[in-house]
Motif scaffolding. Structure first.
Motif, PDB file in Angstrom:
ATOM      1  N   ALA A   1       0.822  -1.103   0.344  1.00  0.00           N
ATOM      2  CA  ALA A   1       0.105  -0.102  -0.274  1.00  0.00           C
ATOM      3  C   ALA A   1       0.959   1.481   0.266  1.00  0.00           C
ATOM      4  O   ALA A   1       0.418   2.367   0.018  1.00  0.00           O
ATOM      5  CB  ALA A   1      -0.626  -0.048   0.816  1.00  0.00           C
ATOM      6  N   GLN A   2       1.608   1.391   0.522  1.00  0.00           N
ATOM      7  CA  GLN A   2       3.067   1.973   0.305  1.00  0.00           C
ATOM      8  C   GLN A   2       3.676   2.320  -0.577  1.00  0.00           C
ATOM      9  O   GLN A   2       3.815   3.481  -1.639  1.00  0.00           O
ATOM     10  CB  GLN A   2       4.188   1.748   1.748  1.00  0.00           C
ATOM     11  CG  GLN A   2       4.411   3.561   1.694  1.00  0.00           C
ATOM     12  CD  GLN A   2       4.150   4.850   2.469  1.00  0.00           C
ATOM     13  OE1 GLN A   2       3.351   4.573   2.203  1.00  0.00           O
ATOM     14  NE2 GLN A   2       4.862   5.274   2.018  1.00  0.00           N
ATOM     15  N   CYS A   3       4.990   1.260  -1.390  1.00  0.00           N
ATOM     16  CA  CYS A   3       5.774   1.634  -2.021  1.00  0.00           C
ATOM     17  C   CYS A   3       5.061   1.334  -3.100  1.00  0.00           C
ATOM     18  O   CYS A   3       5.288   1.650  -4.786  1.00  0.00           O
ATOM     19  CB  CYS A   3       7.212   0.644  -1.400  1.00  0.00           C
ATOM     20  SG  CYS A   3       6.471  -0.569  -1.741  1.00  0.00           S
ATOM     21  N   GLY A   4       4.347   0.673  -3.271  1.00  0.00           N
ATOM     22  CA  GLY A   4       3.755  -0.130  -5.078  1.00  0.00           C
ATOM     23  C   GLY A   4       4.022  -1.469  -5.399  1.00  0.00           C
ATOM     24  O   GLY A   4       4.046  -1.756  -6.829  1.00  0.00           O
ATOM     25  N   LEU A   5       5.120  -1.620  -4.439  1.00  0.00           N
ATOM     26  CA  LEU A   5       5.301  -3.234  -5.137  1.00  0.00           C
ATOM     27  C   LEU A   5       5.041  -4.535  -5.008  1.00  0.00           C
ATOM     28  O   LEU A   5       4.336  -4.651  -3.384  1.00  0.00           O
ATOM     29  CB  LEU A   5       7.372  -2.947  -4.340  1.00  0.00           C
ATOM     30  CG  LEU A   5       7.890  -1.915  -4.837  1.00  0.00           C
ATOM     31  CD1 LEU A   5       9.848  -1.696  -4.141  1.00  0.00           C
ATOM     32  CD2 LEU A   5       8.080  -2.194  -6.385  1.00  0.00           C
TER      33      LEU A   5
END
Length: 53
Positions: free
Chosen positions: A16-20
């Motif tokens: 949810a934060q970095c999208g990885l």
């Protein structure tokens, strides 16, 4: 002895934060549905990026 799974066969999600993308880990076995972040760092950054009321 249980059979080993290939990493490609494990479930995955998007952080949810970095999208990885990240894959299932044994330590998340009980609460995989509630896991949102790939790491402790992403979890911490998401809380600090939130605007304070």
């Amino acid at each position: 002895m249980p059979r080993m799974r290939k990493k490609a066969d494990l479930p995955s999600k998007t952080c949810a934060q970095c999208g990885l993308p990240f894959t299932w880990r044994k330590k998340w076995e009980r609460d995989w549905d509630s896991v949102k972040y790939c790491s402790e760092r992403c979890r911490r950054e998401s809380k600090s990026a939130r605007p304070k009321p």
